[in-house]
Design a protein around this motif. Sequence first.
Motif, PDB file in Angstrom:
ATOM      1  N   GLU A 337      51.562  51.843  38.608  1.00 45.12           N
ATOM      2  CA  GLU A 337      51.515  51.028  39.813  1.00 45.12           C
ATOM      3  C   GLU A 337      51.115  49.598  39.468  1.00 45.12           C
ATOM      4  O   GLU A 337      50.348  49.360  38.534  1.00 45.12           O
ATOM      5  CB  GLU A 337      50.544  51.614  40.842  1.00 45.12           C
ATOM      6  CG  GLU A 337      49.118  51.719  40.390  1.00 45.12           C
ATOM      7  CD  GLU A 337      48.208  52.372  41.422  1.00 45.12           C
ATOM      8  OE1 GLU A 337      48.630  52.583  42.573  1.00 45.12           O
ATOM      9  OE2 GLU A 337      47.062  52.683  41.059  1.00 45.12           O
ATOM     10  N   ASP A 338      51.639  48.666  40.244  1.00 45.71           N
ATOM     11  CA  ASP A 338      51.264  47.269  40.050  1.00 45.71           C
ATOM     12  C   ASP A 338      50.014  46.962  40.869  1.00 45.71           C
ATOM     13  O   ASP A 338      49.464  47.819  41.563  1.00 45.71           O
ATOM     14  CB  ASP A 338      52.417  46.333  40.425  1.00 45.71           C
ATOM     15  CG  ASP A 338      52.895  46.514  41.858  1.00 45.71           C
ATOM     16  OD1 ASP A 338      52.110  47.022  42.693  1.00 45.71           O
ATOM     17  OD2 ASP A 338      54.049  46.152  42.150  1.00 45.71           O
ATOM     18  N   THR A 339      49.575  45.705  40.795  1.00 47.75           N
ATOM     19  CA  THR A 339      48.332  45.313  41.461  1.00 47.75           C
ATOM     20  C   THR A 339      48.412  45.494  42.965  1.00 47.75           C
ATOM     21  O   THR A 339      47.464  45.993  43.608  1.00 47.75           O
ATOM     22  CB  THR A 339      48.004  43.852  41.132  1.00 47.75           C
ATOM     23  OG1 THR A 339      47.923  43.701  39.710  1.00 47.75           O
ATOM     24  CG2 THR A 339      46.677  43.448  41.756  1.00 47.75           C
ATOM     25  N   ASN A 340      49.545  45.146  43.559  1.00 45.34           N
ATOM     26  CA  ASN A 340      49.692  45.245  45.006  1.00 45.34           C
ATOM     27  C   ASN A 340      49.672  46.694  45.472  1.00 45.34           C
ATOM     28  O   ASN A 340      49.011  47.038  46.465  1.00 45.34           O
ATOM     29  CB  ASN A 340      50.984  44.557  45.450  1.00 45.34           C
ATOM     30  CG  ASN A 340      51.141  44.544  46.960  1.00 45.34           C
ATOM     31  OD1 ASN A 340      50.185  44.321  47.693  1.00 45.34           O
ATOM     32  ND2 ASN A 340      52.364  44.797  47.427  1.00 45.34           N
ATOM     33  N   ARG A 342      48.334  49.260  43.957  1.00 51.79           N
ATOM     34  CA  ARG A 342      46.997  49.831  43.788  1.00 51.79           C
ATOM     35  C   ARG A 342      46.053  49.331  44.875  1.00 51.79           C
ATOM     36  O   ARG A 342      45.288  50.118  45.451  1.00 51.79           O
ATOM     37  CB  ARG A 342      46.453  49.473  42.412  1.00 51.79           C
ATOM     38  CG  ARG A 342      45.037  49.990  42.184  1.00 51.79           C
ATOM     39  CD  ARG A 342      44.582  49.773  40.765  1.00 51.79           C
ATOM     40  NE  ARG A 342      43.252  50.320  40.553  1.00 51.79           N
ATOM     41  CZ  ARG A 342      42.656  50.388  39.384  1.00 51.79           C
ATOM     42  NH1 ARG A 342      43.275  49.927  38.294  1.00 51.79           N
ATOM     43  NH2 ARG A 342      41.450  50.895  39.266  1.00 51.79           N
ATOM     44  N   ALA A 343      46.081  48.040  45.160  1.00 52.16           N
ATOM     45  CA  ALA A 343      45.192  47.489  46.174  1.00 52.16           C
ATOM     46  C   ALA A 343      45.469  48.100  47.543  1.00 52.16           C
ATOM     47  O   ALA A 343      44.535  48.407  48.300  1.00 52.16           O
ATOM     48  CB  ALA A 343      45.342  45.968  46.229  1.00 52.16           C
ATOM     49  N   GLU A 346      44.179  51.753  47.623  1.00 51.08           N
ATOM     50  CA  GLU A 346      42.720  51.787  47.703  1.00 51.08           C
ATOM     51  C   GLU A 346      42.217  51.332  49.071  1.00 51.08           C
ATOM     52  O   GLU A 346      41.192  51.830  49.554  1.00 51.08           O
ATOM     53  CB  GLU A 346      42.125  50.931  46.592  1.00 51.08           C
ATOM     54  CG  GLU A 346      42.352  51.527  45.200  1.00 51.08           C
ATOM     55  CD  GLU A 346      41.767  50.662  44.096  1.00 51.08           C
ATOM     56  OE1 GLU A 346      41.422  49.488  44.372  1.00 51.08           O
ATOM     57  OE2 GLU A 346      41.652  51.158  42.953  1.00 51.08           O
TER      58      GLU A 346
END
Length: 472
Positions: A337-340, A342-343, A346
């Motif tokens: 997964e990329d940062t977006n 994952r954020a 979460e």
Amino acid sequence: MRTSTDPAGHPVPPEPPSDPPSGRVVTWLSRFGPVAVGYAVFQALVGLLPNALFGDTARYSLAVVSGLGTGISAWLAAALLRARGSADDGAADPLDGVPAPRRPRPGTASGGPVQPGASRPLPGLSAATYATLVDRLTVFDDPLGGRLTGWSHALDEQPEPVRPTATGTAYGLHIVLELGVSDGRLSASDLVETLWRLRLPEGGWSARSQGAVGRPEVTALVLGALARAGADGRLLAAEAEHCTERFTRELEPTGAELTHVVTTVLRGLLRAAPGSPALPVLRDALVDGAVTDPARGHRRCWGSRLTPPRGRTVAPSAVHTAQAVVALDRAARVLGEDTNARATREEGIRWLLSCPGAAHDGCDDLESGHETVRRPHPDDASRSEVLAVRHFSAAWVMRALLTPGAHAVAVDEGTEAVRQEVLAGAAACVWRQQDNGIWTWDGADLAYPLWMTYQGLSALRAHAVWMYQPGG
């Protein structure tokens, strides 16, 4: 004796058992003590027995023996009553604070005998589930499809025998694999063969109310069950490709907008075709469909739709947020997964943990609901094809908070105690909705859907695994 519950689900103290008249007499006698009772019998016999009965020695000997025997009998009877009373009092205690399940309704599939091991909550529940599946298994000779072995949508459908359906049999197969029972009464290979025979002529599977056109959410459900059972990977890949070719905004505008449909397809294909090029597209669509909830700190979550209806906003929904979290957690392990992504995932976990309810075993987030999937009828554009979807919210919240990602977020941010509290409340809510291992949807014609039993059982088993601490 189990503690009963009131309509709100709160435990009701059991009424003290009443002794029969004979028990009350023995209890009354035992108050004087065995010695006093024996002496009373002795004195009575000495006065009643005739003097001519072989002299005074025989008369007194008979009275002594009778008095001694009566005293011992009174002592044993009193001890037995005390032991039974203690056993009843101990059995009335609730199981570790988890509300007792509702009593089985007469005449339903879940009203069978309690299976061995029922003294332990989860093993007994699992055994009862398996026994009911065995009892309700249908073997149906279909003129076109051949011999079908499985279940219909719900366990209380009449009349019998009911033709097995793709949805019911897929969830039944999931339950069999979840339980891992290998006594031969339920054959996974027979269920797999039935699912292949229920495949539509043009490919894919559909629900009973959807007609002869394969639908992505049902096809993905069946493919996921087949993959879990070890079906041929080449056949699964071919069916998965056929499913994704049709699951586009042009060909499937309704399903592409619904969180339930997209998450179902994503979960099924991650099992059946983890290399499918459609998976990143579905994952990104799910991430982009998140909404912001001002009532919970402007955290991102999900509603029933990924795209808002014209002129309206999408209302946050606990069950759809939980479905999205589960799907994204699985996608992260398979695809990365990329940062977006994952954020967003979460944020959905934090949203679930920020439930404002005071009691987490009956808060609004756990209230089950339903939605309708409405599509143009494949044979008549003037009519609609309607699929009623019900959501077991408490089970979905459990599954979302039991994901590895949810555990990692809670540990990193110091909210593990909150996660455990919300999980315990959801587990109590899930447990409360089953009758002898079969979950019940109140207020519906088909009150015992197989999908609900699978979701409830799998959630409780997953929770038990997470709670287990070796050496603790």
